[in-house]
Design a protein around this motif. Structure first.
Motif, PDB file in Angstrom:
ATOM      1  N   ARG A  85     -17.624  -3.518  -0.884  1.00  0.00           N
ATOM      2  CA  ARG A  85     -17.725  -5.214  -1.118  1.00  0.00           C
ATOM      3  C   ARG A  85     -17.149  -5.714  -0.254  1.00  0.00           C
ATOM      4  N   LYS A  86     -16.868  -7.562  -0.016  1.00  0.00           N
ATOM      5  CA  LYS A  86     -16.100  -8.287   1.047  1.00  0.00           C
ATOM      6  C   LYS A  86     -15.385  -9.379   0.384  1.00  0.00           C
ATOM      7  N   ILE A 120     -11.755  -2.662   8.444  1.00  0.00           N
ATOM      8  CA  ILE A 120     -13.109  -1.866   9.041  1.00  0.00           C
ATOM      9  C   ILE A 120     -12.455  -0.798   9.307  1.00  0.00           C
ATOM     10  N   ASP A 153      -6.951  -6.496   5.116  1.00  0.00           N
ATOM     11  CA  ASP A 153      -6.698  -7.202   6.874  1.00  0.00           C
ATOM     12  C   ASP A 153      -5.392  -7.765   6.791  1.00  0.00           C
ATOM     13  N   GLY A 170     -13.743   2.118   7.661  1.00  0.00           N
ATOM     14  CA  GLY A 170     -15.208   2.088   6.879  1.00  0.00           C
ATOM     15  C   GLY A 170     -15.958   3.224   6.003  1.00  0.00           C
ATOM     16  N   GLU A 178     -14.806  -6.335  16.186  1.00  0.00           N
ATOM     17  CA  GLU A 178     -13.444  -7.111  15.126  1.00  0.00           C
ATOM     18  C   GLU A 178     -11.903  -7.066  15.636  1.00  0.00           C
ATOM     19  N   HIS A 209      -8.360 -11.265   3.541  1.00  0.00           N
ATOM     20  CA  HIS A 209     -10.004 -11.177   3.747  1.00  0.00           C
ATOM     21  C   HIS A 209      -9.356  -8.907   3.418  1.00  0.00           C
ATOM     22  N   ARG A 267     -12.230  -5.267   2.146  1.00  0.00           N
ATOM     23  CA  ARG A 267     -13.133  -4.883   1.465  1.00  0.00           C
ATOM     24  C   ARG A 267     -12.916  -4.037   0.100  1.00  0.00           C
ATOM     25  N   SER A 268     -13.662  -3.594  -0.470  1.00  0.00           N
ATOM     26  CA  SER A 268     -13.306  -2.945  -1.779  1.00  0.00           C
ATOM     27  C   SER A 268     -14.385  -2.002  -2.225  1.00  0.00           C
ATOM     28  N   TYR A 275     -12.323 -12.521   0.027  1.00  0.00           N
ATOM     29  CA  TYR A 275     -10.996 -12.765   0.210  1.00  0.00           C
ATOM     30  C   TYR A 275      -9.983 -13.153  -0.976  1.00  0.00           C
TER      31      TYR A 275
END
Length: 263
Positions: A7-8, A41, A60, A44, A176, A19, A21-22, A10
């Motif tokens: 999932r992404k 990323i 990030d 990933g 990216e 930002h 990702r989790s 903020y």
């Protein structure tokens, strides 16, 4: 939605939006801190493998990926403070390359909020080597209207990684990096400017330093020697890309440490 779905989102900080990702949904949190000049990323492939009974987060740094930039020239300490501000609570930390330095600074700034500390291939280079790398990688990239100006970035993100990732994944990595524009090398500058001989000996966390079978074994060993409470773990069997082609081996090594009573 699967627990392995990335999932992404903020998170707000005093330095703007971060930002991230989790993956996963456990109460325990593992924060994965990325290498320069990439973003979260980079995790990933391995992030879903690390989300076993925990939530794995890959933010990030400011001016990388989707995060807002900092005012002025960032440092490893300013990255660390931004992460601590954006993600309250307690976290285990896993840093890769530059991320090891951010993890160290987070443990120094807020030791009560850091659980286990894992460093994967930390860049523990000598001062002279860091100065050379700073000159080579720490300046803003050159852009002009000639497409050839993007060749060095394409080489780093796409050409060099052909053996480890699909073309689609590598092009996504290139895109990216380009989001950072003139600021894409700021994490390089912060990392190679970091006074690790002064900072790492102050780390008091039990630290697991993992050296994979790549070119950073001696640099990782030197970083471990600078940390009084560090255990050096040599894993020459993890060769090539630790986060992609060998993601499962890397994840297994990290999960073993997270469940161990020795750290």
């Amino acid at each position: 939605m699967s627990s392995r779905t990335i999932r992404k989102g903020y998170a707000d900080s005093v330095n703007g939006q971060v930002h991230f990702r989790s993956c996963g949904a456990g109460e325990a949190s593992l924060m994965c801190l990325h290498p320069a000049p990439f973003s979260g990323i980079a995790f990933g492939t391995v992030l879903p493998l690390l989300a076993e009974g925990r939530t794995a987060i890959a933010p990030d740094y400011p001016a990388h990926g989707g995060s807002d930039p900092l005012a002025g020239t960032p440092t490893i300490a300013s990255y660390a403070q931004t992460m601590l501000d954006a993600f309250p609570g307690e976290h285990d930390l896993m840093g890769f390359h530059t991320g090891c330095l951010v993890a160290a600074e987070m443990s120094l700034a807020a030791p009560e909020r850091i659980g286990k500390l894992i460093m994967l291939d930390p860049p523990g280079f000598e001062r002279e080597t860091r100065a050379e790398l700073l000159m080579e990688n720490g300046t803003p990239p050159h852009f002009d209207e000639d497409l050839a100006a993007l060749s060095p970035i394409w080489e780093r993100a796409v050409t060099r990684r052909a053996a480890h990732q699909s073309l689609e994944e590598r092009v996504a990595l290139f895109a990216e990096m380009m989001r950072g524009g003139k600021r894409m090398n700021e994490a390089f500058h912060a990392g190679f400017s970091y006074p690790l001989e002064e900072r790492l000996p102050k780390v008091r966390h039990e630290t697991a330093v993992i050296a994979t079978g790549g070119p950073l074994t001696e640099a990782a060993r030197r970083a471990a020697e600078l940390i009084e409470c560090a255990a050096f773990i040599d894993r020459p069997d993890i060769v090539g890309s630790a986060l992609d082609a060998n993601a499962q081996q890397t994840a297994n090594a990290i999960l073993e440490i997270l469940i161990s009573n020795e750290f």
